[in-house]
Enzyme design. Structure first.
Site, PDB file in Angstrom:
ATOM      1  N   LYS A  26       0.783  -1.298   0.125  1.00 33.70           N
ATOM      2  CA  LYS A  26      -0.069   0.033   0.027  1.00 33.70           C
ATOM      3  C   LYS A  26       0.840   1.498  -0.059  1.00 33.70           C
ATOM      4  CE  LYS A  26      -3.962  -0.713   2.477  1.00 33.70           C
ATOM      5  NZ  LYS A  26      -4.513  -0.942   3.645  1.00 33.70           N
ATOM      6  N   ARG A  97      -3.569   3.137   8.444  1.00 34.39           N
ATOM      7  CA  ARG A  97      -3.688   2.129   7.789  1.00 34.39           C
ATOM      8  C   ARG A  97      -2.756   1.019   7.724  1.00 34.39           C
ATOM      9  NH1 ARG A  97      -4.659   4.217   1.860  1.00 34.39           N
ATOM     10  NH2 ARG A  97      -6.040   2.661   1.476  1.00 34.39           N
ATOM     11  N   GLY A 106      -8.496  -7.923   4.424  1.00 38.58           N
ATOM     12  CA  GLY A 106      -9.212  -8.001   5.780  1.00 38.58           C
ATOM     13  C   GLY A 106      -8.437  -8.384   6.819  1.00 38.58           C
ATOM     14  N   ARG A 370      -3.410  -1.662  -6.682  1.00 40.17           N
ATOM     15  CA  ARG A 370      -2.310  -2.700  -6.274  1.00 40.17           C
ATOM     16  C   ARG A 370      -2.808  -3.664  -7.536  1.00 40.17           C
ATOM     17  NH1 ARG A 370      -5.398  -4.661  -1.104  1.00 40.17           N
ATOM     18  NH2 ARG A 370      -7.366  -5.395  -2.289  1.00 40.17           N
ATOM     19  N   HIS A 484     -16.312  -8.772   1.008  1.00 44.94           N
ATOM     20  CA  HIS A 484     -15.341  -9.636   1.541  1.00 44.94           C
ATOM     21  C   HIS A 484     -15.554 -10.868   0.949  1.00 44.94           C
ATOM     22  CE1 HIS A 484     -13.469 -12.126   4.689  1.00 44.94           C
ATOM     23  NE2 HIS A 484     -12.805 -11.247   4.557  1.00 44.94           N
ATOM     24  N   ARG A 590       4.520 -47.631 -11.430  1.00 41.82           N
ATOM     25  CA  ARG A 590       4.738 -48.293 -10.153  1.00 41.82           C
ATOM     26  C   ARG A 590       4.124 -49.567 -10.315  1.00 41.82           C
ATOM     27  NH1 ARG A 590       2.159 -43.917  -8.568  1.00 41.82           N
ATOM     28  NH2 ARG A 590       3.111 -42.548  -7.370  1.00 41.82           N
ATOM     29  N   ARG A 646       9.221 -49.012 -12.625  1.00 46.31           N
ATOM     30  CA  ARG A 646      10.069 -49.151 -11.555  1.00 46.31           C
ATOM     31  C   ARG A 646       9.618 -50.566 -11.113  1.00 46.31           C
ATOM     32  NH1 ARG A 646       8.730 -46.442  -6.051  1.00 46.31           N
ATOM     33  NH2 ARG A 646       6.747 -47.729  -6.115  1.00 46.31           N
ATOM     34  N   GLU A 773      17.466 -42.775  -4.388  1.00 50.16           N
ATOM     35  CA  GLU A 773      16.640 -42.371  -3.139  1.00 50.16           C
ATOM     36  C   GLU A 773      17.229 -42.698  -1.642  1.00 50.16           C
ATOM     37  OE1 GLU A 773      12.981 -44.680  -3.567  1.00 50.16           O
ATOM     38  OE2 GLU A 773      14.197 -46.394  -4.655  1.00 50.16           O
ATOM     39  N   SER A 792      16.636 -41.365 -11.670  1.00 57.04           N
ATOM     40  CA  SER A 792      15.629 -40.710 -11.372  1.00 57.04           C
ATOM     41  C   SER A 792      15.638 -40.425  -9.794  1.00 57.04           C
ATOM     42  CB  SER A 792      14.052 -41.734 -11.710  1.00 57.04           C
ATOM     43  OG  SER A 792      12.963 -41.058 -11.257  1.00 57.04           O
ATOM     44  N   GLY A 794      14.190 -40.241  -6.369  1.00 55.73           N
ATOM     45  CA  GLY A 794      12.894 -40.446  -5.563  1.00 55.73           C
ATOM     46  C   GLY A 794      13.038 -39.629  -4.342  1.00 55.73           C
ATOM     47  N   THR A 795      12.469 -38.404  -4.590  1.00 49.08           N
ATOM     48  CA  THR A 795      12.731 -37.433  -3.315  1.00 49.08           C
ATOM     49  C   THR A 795      11.800 -37.827  -2.416  1.00 49.08           C
ATOM     50  OG1 THR A 795      11.379 -35.780  -4.798  1.00 49.08           O
ATOM     51  CG2 THR A 795      13.620 -35.547  -4.769  1.00 49.08           C
ATOM     52  N   ASN A 796      10.992 -38.549  -2.632  1.00 43.89           N
ATOM     53  CA  ASN A 796      10.163 -38.630  -1.223  1.00 43.89           C
ATOM     54  C   ASN A 796      10.790 -39.547  -0.125  1.00 43.89           C
ATOM     55  OD1 ASN A 796       8.015 -37.671  -2.481  1.00 43.89           O
ATOM     56  ND2 ASN A 796       6.928 -39.718  -3.080  1.00 43.89           N
ATOM     57  N   ASP A 797      11.325 -40.731  -0.641  1.00 45.86           N
ATOM     58  CA  ASP A 797      12.337 -41.527   0.229  1.00 45.86           C
ATOM     59  C   ASP A 797      13.505 -40.849   0.319  1.00 45.86           C
ATOM     60  OD1 ASP A 797      11.472 -44.053   1.244  1.00 45.86           O
ATOM     61  OD2 ASP A 797      11.082 -44.761  -0.727  1.00 45.86           O
ATOM     62  N   CYS A 859      11.147 -38.121  -9.743  1.00 41.71           N
ATOM     63  CA  CYS A 859       9.768 -38.653  -9.642  1.00 41.71           C
ATOM     64  C   CYS A 859       9.020 -38.509  -8.459  1.00 41.71           C
ATOM     65  CB  CYS A 859       9.630 -39.939 -10.196  1.00 41.71           C
ATOM     66  SG  CYS A 859      10.641 -40.939  -9.284  1.00 41.71           S
ATOM     67  N   TYR A 879      14.098 -33.716 -16.465  1.00 41.76           N
ATOM     68  CA  TYR A 879      12.858 -33.695 -16.709  1.00 41.76           C
ATOM     69  C   TYR A 879      12.405 -33.819 -15.112  1.00 41.76           C
ATOM     70  CZ  TYR A 879      12.679 -38.722 -15.760  1.00 41.76           C
ATOM     71  OH  TYR A 879      13.182 -39.960 -15.152  1.00 41.76           O
TER      72      TYR A 879
HETATM   73  P1  ADP Z   1      -7.925  -2.420   3.494  1.00 37.54           P
HETATM   74  O1  ADP Z   1      -6.571  -2.702   3.331  1.00 37.54           O
HETATM   75  O2  ADP Z   1      -8.672  -3.297   4.274  1.00 37.54           O
HETATM   76  O3  ADP Z   1      -8.582  -2.188   2.173  1.00 37.54           O
HETATM   77  P2  ADP Z   1      -7.657   0.371   3.940  1.00 37.54           P
HETATM   78  O4  ADP Z   1      -6.364   0.886   4.575  1.00 37.54           O
HETATM   79  O5  ADP Z   1      -7.465   0.499   2.119  1.00 37.54           O
HETATM   80  O6  ADP Z   1      -7.971  -1.292   4.341  1.00 37.54           O
HETATM   81  O7  ADP Z   1      -8.771   1.198   4.019  1.00 37.54           O
HETATM   82  C1  ADP Z   1     -10.065   0.793   4.190  1.00 37.54           C
HETATM   83  C2  ADP Z   1     -10.969   1.970   3.508  1.00 37.54           C
HETATM   84  O8  ADP Z   1     -10.769   3.373   4.018  1.00 37.54           O
HETATM   85  C3  ADP Z   1     -10.770   1.905   2.015  1.00 37.54           C
HETATM   86  O9  ADP Z   1     -12.112   2.207   1.162  1.00 37.54           O
HETATM   87  C4  ADP Z   1      -9.901   3.262   1.776  1.00 37.54           C
HETATM   88  O10 ADP Z   1     -10.205   3.762   0.560  1.00 37.54           O
HETATM   89  C5  ADP Z   1     -10.621   4.181   2.677  1.00 37.54           C
HETATM   90  N1  ADP Z   1      -9.668   5.184   3.449  1.00 37.54           N
HETATM   91  C6  ADP Z   1      -8.265   4.730   3.670  1.00 37.54           C
HETATM   92  N2  ADP Z   1      -7.543   5.909   4.052  1.00 37.54           N
HETATM   93  C7  ADP Z   1      -8.601   6.797   3.683  1.00 37.54           C
HETATM   94  C8  ADP Z   1      -8.204   8.295   3.633  1.00 37.54           C
HETATM   95  N3  ADP Z   1      -7.144   9.003   4.112  1.00 37.54           N
HETATM   96  N4  ADP Z   1      -9.395   9.214   3.339  1.00 37.54           N
HETATM   97  C9  ADP Z   1     -10.552   8.603   2.800  1.00 37.54           C
HETATM   98  N5  ADP Z   1     -10.565   7.091   2.782  1.00 37.54           N
HETATM   99  C10 ADP Z   1      -9.687   6.419   3.263  1.00 37.54           C
HETATM  100 MG    MG Z   2      -7.558  -0.958   0.639  1.00 39.27          MG
HETATM  101 MG    MG Z   3      -9.395  -3.559   6.221  1.00 39.76          MG
END
Ligand code: ADP
Ligand code: MG
Ligand code: MG
Length: 903
Positions: A26, A97, A106, A370, A484, A590, A646, A773, A792, A794-797, A859, A879
């Site tokens: 981030k 954040r 999350g 991202r 989520h 086998r 084998r 092996e 060949s 035999g990485t398990n054994d 293998c 291989y």
């Molecule tokens: P997550 O990793 O769970 O996405 P974030 O840090 O991205 O958490 O933030 C959660 C929410 O809060 C997101 O919708 C983000 O856009 C919003 N948010 C985070 N920082 C700000 C900020 N400075 N102003 C407005 N909204 C924010």
């Molecule tokens: Mg976010």
């Molecule tokens: Mg979050």
């Protein structure tokens, strides 16, 4: 002096995109967006190194190194925003954040509107001329801070969030439904009640001092790196705890300032299908998490997306326009700006972006970008599309494929005919594609209650992560494409239908109403994550198509690979499946599995219990035709490619009957007494069967077994040759530890082959090699290579014997080893490079010092594990061989390994 804080704002930044390890994903991207002219509220990032100091040495230690830097970074935000942190008239508000080097959905919660208190809220009200907005922000802040920093978020799913409870009560009293219906007076009352709840629960008053608030939030982010959810997610993905999380502190922008403000999330391409279509969801007059939390139904950003959504959810065009219009319709000029920004971001990062934005009174701000999580299908399509659009080159396209994710594409889809005959119970959003059938459960921690479960929830939350991972599919009644449930399911490649509003869930009664019926926990339903349909009962599935973009990726893999990929297969059917997936030969066939069915096991047992060589040969003669025809089937299915067979490997004890009734039968058939049978079986008992009479040791004691198998192989190949089929047998002697062992068996095999050639008056080429092996074989590989055409591993054994961990008993202690960090990974899954890997490397080098052209493969289970495949490429194997369904994964992994190892 070490630097722990990196600022960004106003088109400048101290960090940049490639500093993810230090600044988290981030933070690094917030910096980068500043540098490429995308509007981002100013702020700063505290590094992951500071988190590590906190985790290892505590609060004082970290505070002493970051305090001054944080203070001057706050001063920079103040300067750029023209506000003052802690001021009562013109307060500076920030968000705090988390952000690790890879996104962990999350995992860690954000605190918004930090810096508010009873005075500042009035300053904000006056300055914005919007009292309701000021109190709405304050209400949210106290709630988020209480939940996240003061630990008031309930641990268990039965408990309700104390703040939600207070809000629900007020809503009921006032007869309102939505948060947006609260008046300013309501919000003021809520803040008072929230603070009372804080005092009641924590025994301390809510902190009014913004600096105290800020430090509390920073430490809470550091703490969250070690919470259970984060630890579980790291384990699931094999991420080490040492990484730590960065902390981002950023000036607030407000999407909740009225009808000219909004907040949303968007993807530059479709994360479920990969389609090249900008899409996303937004809400007017809302803040941050509202869009993903499923509190209000989010609206689509584009008109096209909005129309598709309406069609899927059965909303008429009039209703859509009136109640759920797209951003393209409500704020056309901001939509244009957002469109430009998303195009810029994708062009800059050259990958699909997942972005967060907020519109404050008609001005657009970006808060995050991202590389977006995507399904396996989307991963393949986006890579191929971007290649064809000239955005990335072939190697990059191939490196974009996460080999393990291809697995999703190899698995069944619903059979079209079965779908026609099924009853649709409800329709939700196609949040994450795939077909899933299972028994209903309502609580994530019960996901293992049945073998196949479908998790049915009103909405999911981060606590549900573990259960979501176990369930076959996820159905939610609430939430959009960016909820989520949807985001996490796509990341896991798990089938998910979200926002199926027609499904009514009663957690207490453990029932779900849908399609006019009531379903109890344990009843079967099916989900189609590609259409959003929910079906009654179990719907039949079929295998998916392998052509199209998937085929293009496989062609690219073949173009860039050096190693080839074989399969481990014991039956013609497995061989055909693997060939369909592109296997170029069998690396391990086998033979013991061929001795179990029907009449064969009888002959096998006779052979084992025989007391003379003559009796053994009689029994072996019965087995010969079975083996020969098995080999014919397999060689034919792999026509034109090598098939490594084998020779018999497991201890004989595994083949004899252990029940009295079967023992009796056997005694009768062999014309000996039950007593005699029992004695013989007891004789076969061993203390350490895996280190006992098995592998080539059997062939040395009973050369007639080796001779029979060699004959079956050579005769099968000659029979096929007579039919014009190109069979290429490779005979492999197992468990060799010394040159003399191999020599002994090689002599038997060669003599038998010559005899067969003479009998038939015809020859065929075959190879003779050995498995490596046993550690001693690797150590003396130069010697052993004199008698071998191929090796060949035999990485398990080899893993079992090198580490001295019994494969069958390691389950008892490996979890402790992993939890205590004694091992980073399960060595039976990911090759132990430093130990076992050294033996492999040495084995290859020594073997080739004798025979430069020695063909070498592997293998063991590791042959289908991408990081191990990379290692095998680096030591020059010819291989890798893996189970049929992992062949495409290994093909991509092998090609990627070659690209990476040559850079
Ligand atoms: P997550 O990793 O769970 O996405 P974030 O840090 O991205 O958490 O933030 C959660 C929410 O809060 C997101 O919708 C983000 O856009 C919003 N948010 C985070 N920082 C700000 C900020 N400075 N102003 C407005 N909204 C924010
Ligand atoms: Mg976010
Ligand atoms: Mg979050």
């Amino acid at each position: 002096m070490a630097k722990y804080v990196y600022t960004f704002g106003n088109g400048k930044a101290e960090g940049k995109a490639d500093m993810k390890n230090l600044l988290g994903g981030k933070g690094a991207n917030l910096a980068e967006m500043n540098l490429i002219g995308v509007p981002v509220p100013p702020g700063f990032t505290i590094t992951t190194e500071a988190c590590t100091i906190y985790t290892e040495q505590g609060k004082e230690a970290v505070s002493s190194v970051i305090k001054e830097e944080v203070e001057s970074a706050v001063a920079l935000i103040e300067e750029l925003t023209g506000t003052v942190f802690g001021d009562k008239n013109n307060p500076c508000l920030v968000s705090v954040r988390s952000g690790a080097r890879v996104s962990m959905p999350g995992m860690m919660d954000t605190v918004l509107n930090l810096g508010l208190n009873d005075l500042a809220v009035q300053g904000i009200a006056k300055k914005s001329g919007n009292e309701r907005f000021a109190w709405d922000s304050y209400r949210r802040f106290v709630q988020m801070y209480g939940d996240v920093v003061l630990g008031m978020k309930p641990e268990s799913k039965e408990d309700i969030d104390p703040f939600e409870e207070i809000m629900e009560k007020l809503k009921e009293e006032k007869g309102i439904e939505l948060d947006t219906d609260f008046t300013t007076a309501d919000l003021k009352l809520l803040v008072i009640q929230f603070k009372e709840a804080v005092l009641r629960t924590t025994g301390k008053s809510f902190p009014d001092d913004p600096w105290e608030q800020l430090w509390g939030a920073i430490y809470a982010v550091f703490d969250s790196w070690m919470n259970d959810r984060a630890i579980y997610y790291r384990k699931m993905n094999n991420f080490p705890a040492e990484w730590g999380t960065a902390v981002n502190v950023q000036a607030m922008v407000f999407g909740n300032m009225g009808v000219t403000s909004a907040t949303g999330v968007a993807f530059t391409r479709d994360a479920a299908t990969g389609e090249d279509l900008f899409n996303g969801e937004y809400l007017i007059n809302a803040q941050g998490e509202d869009v993903v939390a499923g509190i209000r139904t989010p609206q689509q950003i584009t008109l096209e997306g909005s129309r598709r959504w309406a069609a899927l959810t059965g909303v008429s065009e009039e209703e859509r326009k009136a109640s759920f219009p797209s951003l393209e319709e409500t704020m056309p000029s901001l939509y244009e700006q957002l469109m430009k920004v998303q195009e810029n971001l994708e062009a800059h990062y050259k990958d699909m972006q997942d972005l967060e934005f907020t519109i404050q009174e008609g001005k657009l701000w970006l808060l995050q970008t991202r590389n977006g999580k995507r399904t396996g299908a989307a991963m393949v399509k986006i890579a191929v599309d971007m290649l064809e659009q000239g955005i990335i080159d072939e190697k990059t396209a191939l490196l974009r494929i996460e080999p393990n994710k291809l697995d999703e594409l190899l698995h069944p889809v619903f059979d079209a005919q079965a779908i026609k005959n099924s009853t649709v119970l409800a329709k939700g959003l196609p949040a994450s594609p795939g077909a899933a059938t299972g028994q209903i459960i309502f609580f994530a921690d019960e996901a293992k209650k049945y073998e196949n479960t479908i998790l049915v929830r009103i909405e999911t939350s981060p606590e549900d992560l573990e259960g979501m991972n176990v369930a076959r599919g996820i159905l939610t009644a609430r939430g959009g494409m960016t909820s989520h449930a949807a985001v996490v399911a796509r990341g896991m490649g798990k089938c998910c239908v979200s926002g199926a509003g027609a499904v009514k869930i009663d957690y207490k009664a453990r029932t779900m109403d849908a399609g006019g019926k009531t379903f109890k926990e344990g009843e079967w339903i099916s989900l189609n994550g590609s259409t959003g349909e929910v079906y009654e009962g179990r719907v039949q599935t079929r295998t998916p198509d392998m052509g199209g973009d998937f085929g293009k990726i496989m062609d690219l893999a073949d173009k860039f690979t050096r190693m080839s990929v074989r399969t481990n297969a014991d039956t013609p059917n497995d061989a055909r499946v693997a060939r369909g997936f592109g296997a170029k030969g069998i690396g391990l066939c086998r033979t013991e599995h061929m001795f179990f069915e029907g009449e064969r096991i009888k002959a096998m047992r006779e052979m084992i219990l025989s007391s003379s060589k003559k009796d053994r040969e009689k029994a072996l003669a019965k087995l010969l035709p079975y083996q020969r025809s098995d080999f014919e089937g397999i060689f034919e299915a792999m026509e034109g490619f090598g098939v490594t067979v084998r020779l018999l490997d497991p201890p004989l004890h595994e083949f004899v009957p252990h029940q009295q009734a079967t023992q009796k039968e056997l005694a009768q058939e062999m014309g000996i007494s039950l007593e005699m049978v029992k004695i013989k079986i007891a004789e076969l008992e061993e203390f350490n069967p895996m280190l006992g009479h098995r592998g080539c040791r059997l062939g040395i004691s009973y050369p007639e077994i080796t001779a029979m198998q060699a004959r079956a192989i050579i005769e099968a190949a000659l029979n096929l040759k007579a039919r014009g089929i190109d069979a290429r047998p490779e005979i492999m002697v197992p468990l060799v530890g010394t040159f003399a062992e191999l020599k002994n068996q090689a002599d038997v095999i060669r003599a038998t082959a010559e005899q067969v050639f003479q009998e038939r008056g015809e020859r065929i080429d075959y190879l003779l090699g050995t498995m490596i092996e046993i550690p001693r074989a690797a150590l003396t590989a130069d010697h052993i290579a004199k008698e071998a055409d191929f090796f060949s591993f035999g990485t398990n054994d080899l893993t079992q014997m090198t580490l001295g961990y019994s494969r069958d008993d390691a389950g008892k202690f490996l979890p402790d080893y992993l939890n205590n960090g004694i091992l980073k990974q399960d060595p039976f899954q990911v090759l132990d490079r430093n130990g076992v890997g050294q033996l492999v490397k040495m084995g290859v080098e020594k073997g080739r010092s004798t025979k430069p052209e020695l063909k070498v493969g592997i293998c063991g289970e590791h042959g289908g594990e991408p990081s191990s495949v990379e290692f095998f490429d680096s030591v020059g194997l010819n291989y890798v061989s893996c189970s049929p369904y992992r062949v495409p994964i290994a093909r991509v992994a092998a090609a990627q390994a070659n690209i990476k190892n040559n850079r």
